[in-house]
Design a protein around this motif. Structure first.
Motif, mmCIF file in Angstrom:
data_model
loop_
_atom_site.group_PDB
_atom_site.id
_atom_site.type_symbol
_atom_site.label_atom_id
_atom_site.label_comp_id
_atom_site.label_asym_id
_atom_site.label_seq_id
_atom_site.Cartn_x
_atom_site.Cartn_y
_atom_site.Cartn_z
ATOM 1 N N GLU A 142 44.753 52.011 34.393
ATOM 2 C CA GLU A 142 46.066 51.454 34.096
ATOM 3 C C GLU A 142 46.094 51.008 32.637
ATOM 4 O O GLU A 142 45.050 50.760 32.036
ATOM 5 C CB GLU A 142 46.369 50.271 35.021
ATOM 6 C CG GLU A 142 46.469 50.644 36.495
ATOM 7 C CD GLU A 142 46.582 49.425 37.381
ATOM 8 O OE1 GLU A 142 47.711 49.067 37.763
ATOM 9 O OE2 GLU A 142 45.536 48.820 37.678
ATOM 10 N N ILE A 178 48.529 45.958 33.476
ATOM 11 C CA ILE A 178 47.627 44.971 34.081
ATOM 12 C C ILE A 178 48.051 43.557 33.701
ATOM 13 O O ILE A 178 47.996 42.633 34.522
ATOM 14 C CB ILE A 178 46.173 45.237 33.651
ATOM 15 C CG1 ILE A 178 45.768 46.679 33.975
ATOM 16 C CG2 ILE A 178 45.219 44.277 34.360
ATOM 17 C CD1 ILE A 178 44.397 47.061 33.465
ATOM 18 N N LYS A 200 40.005 54.412 32.057
ATOM 19 C CA LYS A 200 40.895 53.339 32.473
ATOM 20 C C LYS A 200 41.880 53.917 33.488
ATOM 21 O O LYS A 200 42.273 55.081 33.385
ATOM 22 C CB LYS A 200 41.668 52.772 31.277
ATOM 23 C CG LYS A 200 40.805 52.053 30.271
ATOM 24 C CD LYS A 200 41.609 51.587 29.074
ATOM 25 C CE LYS A 200 42.596 50.490 29.444
ATOM 26 N NZ LYS A 200 43.232 49.892 28.226
ATOM 27 N N PHE A 246 43.909 41.230 27.844
ATOM 28 C CA PHE A 246 44.168 42.603 28.280
ATOM 29 C C PHE A 246 44.305 43.566 27.118
ATOM 30 O O PHE A 246 44.442 44.764 27.316
ATOM 31 C CB PHE A 246 45.419 42.634 29.158
ATOM 32 C CG PHE A 246 45.282 41.797 30.397
ATOM 33 C CD1 PHE A 246 44.563 42.268 31.484
ATOM 34 C CD2 PHE A 246 45.825 40.520 30.464
ATOM 35 C CE1 PHE A 246 44.412 41.491 32.622
ATOM 36 C CE2 PHE A 246 45.679 39.742 31.588
ATOM 37 C CZ PHE A 246 44.970 40.220 32.680
ATOM 38 N N ARG A 286 50.897 42.414 35.940
ATOM 39 C CA ARG A 286 50.452 42.059 37.281
ATOM 40 C C ARG A 286 49.746 40.710 37.294
ATOM 41 O O ARG A 286 49.906 39.914 38.239
ATOM 42 C CB ARG A 286 49.537 43.154 37.840
ATOM 43 C CG ARG A 286 49.201 42.936 39.309
ATOM 44 C CD ARG A 286 48.670 44.176 39.991
ATOM 45 N NE ARG A 286 47.354 44.560 39.489
ATOM 46 C CZ ARG A 286 47.126 45.594 38.717
ATOM 47 N NH1 ARG A 286 48.123 46.376 38.334
ATOM 48 N NH2 ARG A 286 45.899 45.881 38.310
ATOM 49 N N MET A 297 41.563 41.608 37.441
ATOM 50 C CA MET A 297 42.665 42.559 37.263
ATOM 51 C C MET A 297 42.199 43.791 36.500
ATOM 52 O O MET A 297 42.588 44.924 36.802
ATOM 53 C CB MET A 297 43.807 41.893 36.499
ATOM 54 C CG MET A 297 44.516 40.790 37.243
ATOM 55 S SD MET A 297 45.460 41.434 38.619
ATOM 56 C CE MET A 297 46.150 39.910 39.280
ATOM 57 N N ASN A 298 41.368 43.583 35.493
ATOM 58 C CA ASN A 298 40.835 44.696 34.701
ATOM 59 C C ASN A 298 39.803 45.504 35.465
ATOM 60 O O ASN A 298 39.717 46.730 35.343
ATOM 61 C CB ASN A 298 40.181 44.164 33.420
ATOM 62 C CG ASN A 298 41.059 44.329 32.202
ATOM 63 O OD1 ASN A 298 41.796 45.296 32.085
ATOM 64 N ND2 ASN A 298 40.971 43.378 31.286
#
Length: 332
Positions: free
Chosen positions: A238, A243, A236, A217, A246, A153-154
């Protein structure tokens, strides 16, 4: 794998801009970033941009290398030859990711020795998730499913980060992390579908790793002062909270699909938002682990320092060999 800036909540942030920059160069730089152009090592960049990247990329590299430790000691104890081979490949991947990232950071003017020294002396951080112990084989599944799932995700947005060497390194890293996530989920699926004892072991691992995975996160956006600048510079793409949300929305159905329950009594589906509402995160625990108070924090750093010291002869031999080849090439 792990790219959020980490620091104690009481630690003051350095100013975003630490030197007076040439206004014309700064304006040209901002325009390139806004146009989604890649910034390359020889391009002019603000000093604050360079320092932010060094901090983030080196921390990411440290996390990949330290991340080898909780899984490495399970290679010989994996329940089958296939599991051993897959886990060995995964640990090797993490070491490779660290090398890609150290190399990317070196293009910004720092050295690998400087980065390693900062890690070993505590001046540089790595992901807090690795300061938790791996107690059972199910923990290896939970790390692959949750920790590497959070990493994906990251990292997927970082393939479009504004610094070219970092973005290009992330392309291969993301492909390999997706394999890691599937490997972990397969382990959890097998355990959840096995004996009652195996399913309990899988549920216990989920219970222990769920909240640390959400902490990966980073702190809430309101407590992450550098996030806004990093997003504006496209370092970055987002924010931490975006994140994290999500990740929850994707992972909860995965748990339900194999008969496991996310350990959050406040977890509910919010029809209006089209997302899950989830309970409060214990940020005091997060900051305590950042300070080095994790259950196995001292053990992790001791292992890294010992490995570095015992491997000194290998680095010296490699340097001597490289110098000999360079001398021979110059003579010819």
């Amino acid at each position: 794998m792990y790219t959020t800036e980490l620091k104690d909540k009481n630690q003051k942030s350095a100013p975003v801009t630490t030197v007076a920059e040439d206004p014309a160069k700064l304006a040209a730089f901002e325009a390139r970033v806004a146009a989604d152009d890649f910034i390359e090592p020889k391009d002019w960049m603000p000093e604050a941009y360079r320092k932010t990247l060094v901090r983030q990329i080196s921390q990411h590299a440290h996390s990949e290398v330290v991340g080898m430790l909780p899984e490495g000691n399970w290679i010989t104890r994996a329940p089958s030859l296939r599991r051993k081979a897959v886990l060995l490949a995964k640990v090797q991947d993490e070491g490779g990711h660290g090398l890609y990232l150290y190399a990317a950071a070196e293009t910004l003017g720092t050295s690998r020795d400087e980065m390693i020294e900062a890690l070993h002396t505590g001046r540089a951080k790595y992901s807090t998730i690795f300061n938790y112990p791996t107690l059972t084989w199910a923990d290896i599944g939970a790390i692959g499913w949750l920790v590497d799932g959070a990493a994906i995700m990251n990292q997927v947005p970082l393939q479009r980060t504004s610094y070219g060497p970092y973005a290009r390194a992330m392309v291969r890293i993301c492909k390999e992390e997706s394999f890691h996530q599937r490997q972990g989920y397969e382990i959890m699926m097998a355990l959840a579908g096995g004996s009652p004892e195996q399913k309990r072991m899988a549920q216990n691992a989920l219970d222990r790793w769920w909240w640390p995975s959400l902490m990966m996160f980073g702190p809430p956006d309101e407590n992450s002062p550098n996030t806004a600048q990093s997003v504006r510079w496209r370092i970055k793409r987002e924010t931490n909270d975006e994140i994290r949300q999500r990740f929850v929305d994707v992972t909860v159905p995965q748990a339900e699909a194999i008969g496991l329950k996310v350990p959050d009594p406040a977890l509910t589906w919010n029809e209006a938002r089209g997302s899950y509402d989830f309970g409060p995160i214990d940020w005091e625990e997060f900051y305590a682990v950042v300070r080095g108070e994790g259950l196995v924090a001292k053990e992790r750093m001791k292992a890294r320092v010992e490995a570095w010291e015992k491997g000194a002869w290998v680095r010296e031999a490699a340097n001597a060999h490289a110098a000999k080849r360079a001398h021979r090439a110059a003579a010819e």
